[in-house]
Design a protein around this motif. Sequence first.
Motif, PDB file in Angstrom:
ATOM      1  N   SER A  69      44.287  33.359  54.574  1.00 24.97           N
ATOM      2  CA  SER A  69      43.726  33.618  53.242  1.00 24.97           C
ATOM      3  C   SER A  69      43.677  35.103  52.902  1.00 24.97           C
ATOM      4  O   SER A  69      43.858  35.496  51.753  1.00 24.97           O
ATOM      5  CB  SER A  69      42.316  33.010  53.145  1.00 24.97           C
ATOM      6  OG  SER A  69      42.369  31.609  53.276  1.00 24.97           O
ATOM      7  N   GLU A  70      43.414  35.932  53.920  1.00 25.36           N
ATOM      8  CA  GLU A  70      43.262  37.363  53.657  1.00 25.36           C
ATOM      9  C   GLU A  70      44.532  37.962  53.064  1.00 25.36           C
ATOM     10  O   GLU A  70      44.483  38.900  52.268  1.00 25.36           O
ATOM     11  CB  GLU A  70      42.884  38.084  54.948  1.00 25.36           C
ATOM     12  CG  GLU A  70      42.580  39.559  54.745  1.00 25.36           C
ATOM     13  CD  GLU A  70      42.164  40.242  56.024  1.00 25.36           C
ATOM     14  OE1 GLU A  70      41.965  41.471  56.003  1.00 25.36           O
ATOM     15  OE2 GLU A  70      42.045  39.551  57.062  1.00 25.36           O
ATOM     16  N   TYR A  73      47.774  36.706  48.219  1.00 23.07           N
ATOM     17  CA  TYR A  73      47.450  37.450  46.999  1.00 23.07           C
ATOM     18  C   TYR A  73      47.001  36.521  45.880  1.00 23.07           C
ATOM     19  O   TYR A  73      45.960  36.733  45.244  1.00 23.07           O
ATOM     20  CB  TYR A  73      48.672  38.262  46.558  1.00 23.07           C
ATOM     21  CG  TYR A  73      48.478  38.950  45.228  1.00 23.07           C
ATOM     22  CD1 TYR A  73      47.746  40.133  45.134  1.00 23.07           C
ATOM     23  CD2 TYR A  73      49.017  38.407  44.065  1.00 23.07           C
ATOM     24  CE1 TYR A  73      47.560  40.759  43.905  1.00 23.07           C
ATOM     25  CE2 TYR A  73      48.833  39.023  42.838  1.00 23.07           C
ATOM     26  CZ  TYR A  73      48.112  40.202  42.767  1.00 23.07           C
ATOM     27  OH  TYR A  73      47.923  40.805  41.555  1.00 23.07           O
ATOM     28  N   GLN A  75      45.941  33.409  45.995  1.00 26.15           N
ATOM     29  CA  GLN A  75      44.694  32.709  46.296  1.00 26.15           C
ATOM     30  C   GLN A  75      43.495  33.621  46.078  1.00 26.15           C
ATOM     31  O   GLN A  75      42.456  33.184  45.576  1.00 26.15           O
ATOM     32  CB  GLN A  75      44.690  32.180  47.736  1.00 26.15           C
ATOM     33  CG  GLN A  75      43.459  31.308  48.019  1.00 26.15           C
ATOM     34  CD  GLN A  75      43.285  30.972  49.492  1.00 26.15           C
ATOM     35  OE1 GLN A  75      43.752  31.721  50.355  1.00 26.15           O
ATOM     36  NE2 GLN A  75      42.632  29.864  49.774  1.00 26.15           N
ATOM     37  N   ARG A  76      43.633  34.903  46.437  1.00 25.72           N
ATOM     38  CA  ARG A  76      42.524  35.831  46.219  1.00 25.72           C
ATOM     39  C   ARG A  76      42.209  35.941  44.719  1.00 25.72           C
ATOM     40  O   ARG A  76      41.043  36.040  44.325  1.00 25.72           O
ATOM     41  CB  ARG A  76      42.853  37.211  46.800  1.00 25.72           C
ATOM     42  CG  ARG A  76      42.978  37.221  48.309  1.00 25.72           C
ATOM     43  CD  ARG A  76      42.698  38.601  48.906  1.00 25.72           C
ATOM     44  NE  ARG A  76      43.432  39.661  48.241  1.00 25.72           N
ATOM     45  CZ  ARG A  76      44.658  40.077  48.581  1.00 25.72           C
ATOM     46  NH1 ARG A  76      45.281  39.468  49.596  1.00 25.72           N
ATOM     47  NH2 ARG A  76      45.243  41.061  47.955  1.00 25.72           N
ATOM     48  N   GLU A  77      43.224  35.916  43.891  1.00 23.66           N
ATOM     49  CA  GLU A  77      43.000  35.921  42.444  1.00 23.66           C
ATOM     50  C   GLU A  77      42.246  34.671  42.005  1.00 23.66           C
ATOM     51  O   GLU A  77      41.341  34.735  41.167  1.00 23.66           O
ATOM     52  CB  GLU A  77      44.340  36.005  41.696  1.00 23.66           C
ATOM     53  CG  GLU A  77      44.901  37.387  41.548  1.00 23.66           C
ATOM     54  CD  GLU A  77      45.919  37.463  40.431  1.00 23.66           C
ATOM     55  OE1 GLU A  77      46.396  36.392  39.977  1.00 23.66           O
ATOM     56  OE2 GLU A  77      46.241  38.580  39.998  1.00 23.66           O
ATOM     57  N   VAL A  79      40.256  32.826  43.838  1.00 27.14           N
ATOM     58  CA  VAL A  79      38.876  32.912  44.327  1.00 27.14           C
ATOM     59  C   VAL A  79      38.050  33.771  43.376  1.00 27.14           C
ATOM     60  O   VAL A  79      36.932  33.406  42.990  1.00 27.14           O
ATOM     61  CB  VAL A  79      38.837  33.482  45.758  1.00 27.14           C
ATOM     62  CG1 VAL A  79      37.394  33.789  46.166  1.00 27.14           C
ATOM     63  CG2 VAL A  79      39.458  32.496  46.745  1.00 27.14           C
ATOM     64  N   ALA A  80      38.598  34.923  42.986  1.00 27.62           N
ATOM     65  CA  ALA A  80      37.872  35.808  42.074  1.00 27.62           C
ATOM     66  C   ALA A  80      37.611  35.114  40.743  1.00 27.62           C
ATOM     67  O   ALA A  80      36.519  35.223  40.165  1.00 27.62           O
ATOM     68  CB  ALA A  80      38.676  37.094  41.855  1.00 27.62           C
ATOM     69  N   PRO A 110      36.072  35.504  51.871  1.00 21.73           N
ATOM     70  CA  PRO A 110      36.370  36.314  50.692  1.00 21.73           C
ATOM     71  C   PRO A 110      35.101  36.636  49.911  1.00 21.73           C
ATOM     72  O   PRO A 110      34.150  35.846  49.879  1.00 21.73           O
ATOM     73  CB  PRO A 110      37.310  35.414  49.889  1.00 21.73           C
ATOM     74  CG  PRO A 110      37.943  34.521  50.905  1.00 21.73           C
ATOM     75  CD  PRO A 110      36.875  34.283  51.926  1.00 21.73           C
ATOM     76  N   TYR A 111      35.113  37.806  49.273  1.00 22.78           N
ATOM     77  CA  TYR A 111      33.938  38.241  48.509  1.00 22.78           C
ATOM     78  C   TYR A 111      33.590  37.200  47.448  1.00 22.78           C
ATOM     79  O   TYR A 111      34.467  36.701  46.739  1.00 22.78           O
ATOM     80  CB  TYR A 111      34.222  39.576  47.834  1.00 22.78           C
ATOM     81  CG  TYR A 111      33.079  40.063  46.968  1.00 22.78           C
ATOM     82  CD1 TYR A 111      31.927  40.592  47.551  1.00 22.78           C
ATOM     83  CD2 TYR A 111      33.132  39.936  45.589  1.00 22.78           C
ATOM     84  CE1 TYR A 111      30.858  41.018  46.781  1.00 22.78           C
ATOM     85  CE2 TYR A 111      32.069  40.362  44.801  1.00 22.78           C
ATOM     86  CZ  TYR A 111      30.940  40.896  45.393  1.00 22.78           C
ATOM     87  OH  TYR A 111      29.882  41.301  44.609  1.00 22.78           O
TER      88      TYR A 111
END
Length: 362
Positions: A69-70, A73, A75-77, A79-80, A110-111
Amino acid sequence: MTQEDRWDFFIAYAAADRTAAEELYDLLTPPFRVFLDHRSLLPGDDWDSRLPAAQRQAAITLVLISASSERAYYQREEVARAVELSRREDGLHRVVPVLLDESAGADELPYGLRLKQAIPVTAGGGLGQVAERLRSTLRHRLALPPDELLRRYEDRTVVERAVRLVPRDGFDPTGQLGLPSRKYVFVGDHEEQRHRTLRQVLSNLWIGDAFEQVDNSNCPWLALTFDLGELNRRKMDLLPATWKAAFRILSDPTRAACFEATDEERALLGRPPRNYYSDDQQAWYSSCTTRERRYTPWGTDYFIREVLGISWLCFTGTGITQGARQSSGLPSRVFFVRNLPLHSIDYQVQDLGVPDDDIVLD
């Protein structure tokens, strides 16, 4: 927004976790509507606009967390975006982390997810048990809230799929949607009633009381659901359950032909497309129940009771179950459709048991 635009779950995952995402998708569908990019996107869809739109229109984002996950890219979007939606919509959008790799501590999530209650896959018994936990604990979150029901009524949102409740003992698969004496029967909007219990749906739609009265509603019920695409809307003659629509059905020689409208009534009906939600519903109720139309050779109120199945004369007739009647149910839209033979309809049956069983409408 159509029924197809709404999603119960949106799965956010890293490319390396695609197999797990597909397995969870298969475990949740049906009865849930799950958005998974390569399963839900159509050829030619613009993924950079379609994915954010689908996530906004989902009730819950499932975030699959692993060691990959880290570095994911996109997926991080997602999550945000999920965290932003949950904050902006006052918690209406829920975010659920699903831990595929349980070696990571809370600080490594993730944050925005560190304070969220996560579901571990291995300790939770595998993805099958994760799906069952999601199904049993979050289903009530997926039902449309009261303000959304009212918005759909005010916006005259198109009915994509209808639901009709019938007593199990009276169901005849070789028969019709309703009793043979009915020309039209009542249905609700499936999108508005799904994820609710039988008792809630009965109360929301006034089935067994105002419509299709039964001696005792604490009996076994079946839910008949069917699509109402453009072709079916024409074939089934979908109309809002208002008194003006009732008058049109009862007086139209191509529909029920119970009585003839006067010249004045025909003028008031107006030319197509008619506004069946007009604010003069009580006047149309009076037109349906003038003395000569109420006291028929077949009994009092025969037309509305037997032809339309309205068993309770305090029905508000506005196309929504709210107003004069005090009810524990939520304001819900109701509609007339032709009482067609079941063999002419592509429908599904769900056994909802009795109200105390608390079975939920899929």
